[in-house]
Design a protein around this motif. Sequence first.
Motif, mmCIF file in Angstrom:
data_model
loop_
_atom_site.group_PDB
_atom_site.id
_atom_site.type_symbol
_atom_site.label_atom_id
_atom_site.label_comp_id
_atom_site.label_asym_id
_atom_site.label_seq_id
_atom_site.Cartn_x
_atom_site.Cartn_y
_atom_site.Cartn_z
ATOM 1 N N GLN A 110 34.758 40.961 38.267
ATOM 2 C CA GLN A 110 36.144 40.887 38.707
ATOM 3 C C GLN A 110 36.881 42.146 38.263
ATOM 4 O O GLN A 110 36.482 42.827 37.316
ATOM 5 C CB GLN A 110 36.846 39.663 38.118
ATOM 6 N N SER A 112 41.212 43.685 38.293
ATOM 7 C CA SER A 112 42.600 43.553 38.729
ATOM 8 C C SER A 112 42.988 44.786 39.525
ATOM 9 O O SER A 112 42.368 45.856 39.405
ATOM 10 C CB SER A 112 43.531 43.401 37.525
ATOM 11 N N LEU A 113 44.007 44.643 40.341
ATOM 12 C CA LEU A 113 44.446 45.754 41.175
ATOM 13 C C LEU A 113 44.952 46.905 40.328
ATOM 14 O O LEU A 113 44.659 48.076 40.606
ATOM 15 C CB LEU A 113 45.532 45.274 42.142
ATOM 16 N N VAL A 147 42.421 49.390 49.587
ATOM 17 C CA VAL A 147 41.967 48.121 49.013
ATOM 18 C C VAL A 147 41.869 47.056 50.103
ATOM 19 O O VAL A 147 40.913 46.262 50.140
ATOM 20 C CB VAL A 147 42.910 47.679 47.880
ATOM 21 N N ALA A 151 38.726 44.740 51.227
ATOM 22 C CA ALA A 151 38.823 43.279 51.235
ATOM 23 C C ALA A 151 38.451 42.714 52.603
ATOM 24 O O ALA A 151 37.811 41.666 52.699
ATOM 25 C CB ALA A 151 40.232 42.852 50.843
ATOM 26 N N ILE A 156 35.471 43.046 48.248
ATOM 27 C CA ILE A 156 36.255 42.340 47.243
ATOM 28 C C ILE A 156 36.970 41.187 47.928
ATOM 29 O O ILE A 156 37.221 41.244 49.139
ATOM 30 C CB ILE A 156 37.287 43.271 46.548
ATOM 31 N N SER A 157 37.268 40.161 47.188
ATOM 32 C CA SER A 157 38.018 39.028 47.742
ATOM 33 C C SER A 157 39.090 38.620 46.751
ATOM 34 O O SER A 157 38.862 38.607 45.529
ATOM 35 C CB SER A 157 37.084 37.849 48.040
ATOM 36 N N LEU A 158 40.259 38.322 47.259
ATOM 37 C CA LEU A 158 41.406 37.993 46.408
ATOM 38 C C LEU A 158 41.166 36.662 45.698
ATOM 39 O O LEU A 158 40.932 35.635 46.335
ATOM 40 C CB LEU A 158 42.672 37.931 47.259
ATOM 41 N N ALA A 163 48.558 41.591 46.535
ATOM 42 C CA ALA A 163 48.568 43.051 46.534
ATOM 43 C C ALA A 163 49.913 43.588 47.002
ATOM 44 O O ALA A 163 50.368 44.635 46.533
ATOM 45 C CB ALA A 163 47.453 43.584 47.421
ATOM 46 N N ALA A 175 47.307 41.543 41.231
ATOM 47 C CA ALA A 175 46.308 40.840 42.034
ATOM 48 C C ALA A 175 44.971 40.940 41.318
ATOM 49 O O ALA A 175 44.668 41.947 40.676
ATOM 50 C CB ALA A 175 46.214 41.444 43.437
ATOM 51 N N TYR A 177 40.750 40.439 41.901
ATOM 52 C CA TYR A 177 39.738 40.406 42.949
ATOM 53 C C TYR A 177 38.364 40.096 42.375
ATOM 54 O O TYR A 177 37.995 40.582 41.295
ATOM 55 C CB TYR A 177 39.666 41.764 43.671
ATOM 56 N N ASP A 178 37.597 39.292 43.111
ATOM 57 C CA ASP A 178 36.171 39.133 42.856
ATOM 58 C C ASP A 178 35.426 40.245 43.582
ATOM 59 O O ASP A 178 35.791 40.622 44.711
ATOM 60 C CB ASP A 178 35.672 37.774 43.370
#
Length: 461
Positions: A110, A112-113, A147, A151, A156-158, A163, A175, A177-178
């Motif tokens: 994971q 973070s933004l 980004v 996605a 990546i997935s939220l 965002a 945000a 993200y995985d």
Amino acid sequence: MRARTIAPLDLDSYQRAARLILTHHLVTSTFPDRTALPLLRRWATELRDDLLDTLGYRLEVTETTARLFTVLDRLDPGAGTATHTDRPFDRRRYAYLALAVAALGRAGGQISLSELAGHVAADASRIDGVDLATDRATDRDAFVDAVAWLAARGAISLADGDAGGWASDPDSGEALYDIDRSVVAALFRPPLALQHLNSVRGLLANPADGAHVSDGRRSAEATRRVRRALIQRPVVYAEGLDDAEAVQLALPRTTADLEVLTGLVAERRAEGVALVDTSGRLSDVRFPGTGTVAQVALLLAGEICDRVLDPDLPAPLRLPLPADEHDALVAAVDAAIPRSGVFTALAVTGPPDRADGDDLSGERVRPEHPMVDDAWLASTIRGLVDTYGRTFAAQWQADPAGLTDAAVALLAKLDLVARVPGGVLALPASARFRGATVSVRKRDPQIDLFPDETSETESHE
């Protein structure tokens, strides 16, 4: 070819899979939709063999991704990606995208933004001409576009947050993200390490060298180059090919395999060949299409044909196509290569030169094409605005000059015209759209429960 052994009832499914991977070179469990990857996995074996034999493309399919590694024979100035609102990426967005992919490759499960932005900013600070300042709204917007591109493709997935909130105010928004590491690994797989390139030519295909390979191998390579051009371009004109490629373009077998592979139909004329996409699933630009620019471009194409063929007007000036600008484009890209990062001991400049027997089409007589000048284009667009303007988007009603540029740019992208100083050349494929008919529906703000018998549309030809 494996496609020729597929049962007729299954061939449509196979061709949809082929069009899918040729349109989206990366397919994941969510991109472009959840049905895409299962379809490709069903036909993975057949597609892997046919794409390699027909086009020289390599397909890798795993449980989570399908990645098509294409071959470029030339740089395409019109190629590139765009935001979700169809705004083309600029240099800054491309830089952020590349640095974000590198940062994700080093990250864990994971991120973070703000953390990702910190990694990209740190890497950007070490590159001349690139920086990411999170206190600048323009930089944040460009970074969020990169980004969002990742996605959309499932890299990546939220997991939490927003965002958009971070882009508005990085101090209060965030945000999480995985990261899908398999997708990240599949995103960027160049054939050579970029630090080993002295020129972008090193990423282009190697033409067959007659001094080292057989005539059969050279012929097969020329056939693949022509097929790749047919897939990658709206239309392939014989005048833009070398002698060996022009011979292959004229052979029906060159397009026959592509028709079986994709389900498209080859439209053959003396000047060249185009693959007609009746499904609308392979072309990145549909034409004719919806929207003011596409509709005006269609009308303009018809007007250009009428002007060229009008016997009551003086014959238009005829000129050959302008000189090929590929070398200039290569030089422009090469000028941006950071030389300090090139490992000179292993550096590659580019593919070998063509064999002496593989002369370019410049040795042949160059055909000439009719020209219409900029003044005629501007006058024609103003006439179209006067006639159909009430149906156009407001921004174009007030900007005929901008509408002219946009419509001509679309026609040029489709190889229907070619820009020259002072105007455009009408290319042969534009004749397909001669005599376009437009129907404009009347809009009455009052609801008439008892309409009279007059027609609700006006037709113009």
